[in-house]
Design a protein around this motif. Structure first.
Motif, short mmCIF file in Angstrom:
data_model
loop_
_atom_site.label_atom_id
_atom_site.label_comp_id
_atom_site.label_asym_id
_atom_site.label_seq_id
_atom_site.Cartn_x
_atom_site.Cartn_y
_atom_site.Cartn_z
N VAL A 122 0.85 -1.19 0.00
CA VAL A 122 0.00 0.00 0.00
C VAL A 122 0.89 1.24 0.00
O VAL A 122 1.73 1.41 0.89
N GLY A 123 0.72 2.08 -1.03
CA GLY A 123 1.51 3.29 -1.15
C GLY A 123 1.07 4.38 -0.19
O GLY A 123 0.08 4.25 0.53
N PRO A 124 1.79 5.50 -0.17
CA PRO A 124 1.48 6.59 0.74
C PRO A 124 0.08 7.16 0.58
O PRO A 124 -0.53 7.63 1.54
N ASP A 125 -0.45 7.12 -0.65
CA ASP A 125 -1.78 7.66 -0.91
C ASP A 125 -2.87 6.59 -0.80
O ASP A 125 -4.01 6.84 -1.17
N GLY A 126 -2.51 5.41 -0.31
CA GLY A 126 -3.47 4.34 -0.16
C GLY A 126 -3.64 3.47 -1.39
O GLY A 126 -4.41 2.51 -1.36
N GLN A 127 -2.93 3.77 -2.46
CA GLN A 127 -3.03 3.00 -3.69
C GLN A 127 -2.26 1.68 -3.55
O GLN A 127 -1.16 1.65 -2.99
N LEU A 129 0.06 -1.10 -4.87
CA LEU A 129 1.12 -1.09 -5.87
C LEU A 129 1.93 -2.38 -5.81
O LEU A 129 1.96 -3.07 -4.78
N PRO A 130 2.64 -2.75 -6.89
CA PRO A 130 3.57 -3.88 -6.83
C PRO A 130 4.68 -3.59 -5.82
O PRO A 130 5.03 -2.43 -5.57
N HIS A 131 5.23 -4.64 -5.25
CA HIS A 131 6.33 -4.46 -4.31
C HIS A 131 7.53 -3.87 -5.05
O HIS A 131 7.86 -4.29 -6.16
N PRO A 132 8.21 -2.86 -4.50
CA PRO A 132 9.29 -2.19 -5.22
C PRO A 132 10.49 -3.09 -5.54
O PRO A 132 11.25 -2.80 -6.46
N LEU A 133 10.67 -4.18 -4.79
CA LEU A 133 11.79 -5.08 -5.03
C LEU A 133 11.37 -6.38 -5.69
O LEU A 133 12.02 -6.87 -6.62
N PHE A 134 10.24 -6.95 -5.25
CA PHE A 134 9.84 -8.28 -5.70
C PHE A 134 8.74 -8.25 -6.76
O PHE A 134 8.32 -9.31 -7.24
N GLY A 135 8.24 -7.09 -7.12
CA GLY A 135 7.23 -7.01 -8.16
C GLY A 135 5.85 -7.44 -7.68
O GLY A 135 5.50 -7.25 -6.52
N SER A 136 5.07 -8.05 -8.57
CA SER A 136 3.68 -8.38 -8.25
C SER A 136 3.43 -9.88 -8.09
O SER A 136 2.32 -10.28 -7.74
N GLN A 137 4.46 -10.70 -8.34
CA GLN A 137 4.26 -12.15 -8.22
C GLN A 137 5.52 -12.79 -7.66
O GLN A 137 6.63 -12.50 -8.10
N VAL A 138 5.34 -13.68 -6.71
CA VAL A 138 6.48 -14.34 -6.07
C VAL A 138 7.02 -15.44 -6.97
O VAL A 138 6.27 -16.26 -7.50
N GLN A 139 8.34 -15.45 -7.16
CA GLN A 139 9.01 -16.48 -7.94
C GLN A 139 9.68 -17.45 -6.96
O GLN A 139 10.55 -17.06 -6.19
N THR A 140 9.28 -18.71 -6.98
CA THR A 140 9.71 -19.66 -5.97
C THR A 140 10.84 -20.59 -6.43
O THR A 140 11.24 -21.47 -5.68
#
Length: 262
Positions: A122-127, A129-140
Motif C-alpha cells: 500500500v503506497g502513501p496515498d493508499g493505492q 502497488l507492486p512491491h518495489p523489489l519483488f514485483g507483483s508475483q512471487v518467484q519460488t
C-alpha cells in the motif's frame, strides 16, 4: 519466465450439456458447436477442434509442444526452448495448467508448485502497488542460488451449519519468507493465493465481438432476470481501451496479454 514468449491460442475442448426434459436439443443454442470433442483419452482436456484442417492441426500441435515441453537454462544446445530464469515458478505451462485444466488444490497438496502468490504493498496515498523489489508475483524457483521467496501454506478448518447440516470449510493461508541479501526473512506485503485457471474455450471467449459484450451489459438488472454486470474496461498495450476478459479480475483483454502476465 522465458525471455522468449511463444503465445498461442489453443483450440480446446468445448463441452455442450443438454439436460433431458429441458428442451428439444435443436431449440437450444450451441456456442462453439463445431469445435466440440466428446471425450479425450488419458485424462487430458487438450484436443484440437474437430473441424480444423490439416494445416490448422499442425499449428495446434506445434503450440501444444511449447505448452508441454520444459524450458531450459541458456546457453543450451537448443535455441528454441532456452532462456529459463533466472527466477521462475515453473519450467512449463502444463506444470500449472494440469492437462489443460486448473492447477492442483493447495488444500489437498500444500507442497504443490501449480499455484502462485500475487503480492502488493500500500503506497502513501493508499493505492495498491507492486512491491518495489519483488514485483507483483512471487518467484519460488531459481536457476542459481536461492529463489525469490519460500512459501508456506497452512490449512484452517471452520464448521458451519447450513439448513440443519454441518459442513467443514477449509481455507489455506500463506506465509512468505523472502530472500534479501543472502538471508531469508519475512517481508510485510499483501498476498493473494492464485490457482491457475482452466484453459478450455479461452480462444472462443476472445472471439466474442466487443459489440456483443456491450449489448449484454446490464448493471442495474433492467430485464429483472436476477443477473447484473458491467464490462471491466482495461488499457491493452495493443488494442487500447478494450473489455477485460481474462484473469481472476478481468485484467487482460487477450489470451496473449494474460499469458504474458502469467
Amino acid at each position: 519466465m522465458s525471455r522468449r514468449a511463444y503465445i498461442f491460442v489453443m483450440s480446446l475442448v468445448v463441452i455442450s450439456f443438454c439436460p433431458q426434459g429441458l428442451a428439444e436439443p435443436q431449440t437450444l443454442p450451441k456456442p462453439g458447436a463445431s469445435w466440440e470433442r466428446i471425450r479425450q483419452p488419458g485424462g487430458t482436456l487438450i484436443a484440437p477442434a474437430q473441424h480444423l484442417n490439416s494445416e490448422e492441426k499442425l499449428k495446434f500441435y506445434s503450440g501444444l509442444s511449447f505448452f508441454k515441453q520444459p524450458w531450459i537454462r541458456a546457453p543450451a544446445s537448443t535455441t528454441a526452448r532456452d532462456g529459463l530464469g533466472p527466477i521462475f515458478n515453473a519450467n512449463s505451462c502444463i506444470s500449472c495448467h494440469v492437462n489443460g485444466g486448473r492447477s492442483r488444490s493447495l488444500i489437498h497438496d500444500p507442497n504443490t508448485s501449480t499455484a502462485v502468490v500475487r503480492i502488493s504493498v500500500v503506497g502513501p496515498d493508499g493505492q495498491v502497488l507492486p512491491h518495489p523489489l519483488f514485483g507483483s508475483q512471487v518467484q519460488t524457483k531459481s536457476t542459481f542460488g536461492l529463489p525469490e521467496a519460500q512459501i508456506s501454506v497452512v490449512t484452517h478448518t471452520t464448521s458451519k451449519q447450513v439448513a440443519g447440516r454441518e459442513y467443514v470449510l477449509r481455507k489455506p493461508s500463506v506465509s512468505l519468507s523472502f530472500n534479501t541479501g543472502g538471508e531469508t526473512k519475512p517481508v510485510a506485503v499483501l498476498s493473494s493465493l492464485r490457482q491457475a485457471p482452466s484453459l478450455i474455450g479461452m480462444g472462443l471467449l476472445e472471439a466474442i465481438e466487443q459489440e456483443r459484450l456491450q449489448g449484454l451489459e446490464d448493471p442495474k438488472d433492467s430485464d429483472a432476470d436476477g443477473i447484473s454486470g458491467r464490462i471491466h474496461w482495461v488499457n491493452d498495450p495493443v488494442l487500447g481501451r478494450a473489455p477485460g476478459r481474462f484473469g481472476w479480475k478481468s485484467l487482460h483483454s487477450t489470451v496473449a496479454a494474460q499469458s504474458g502476465s502469467a
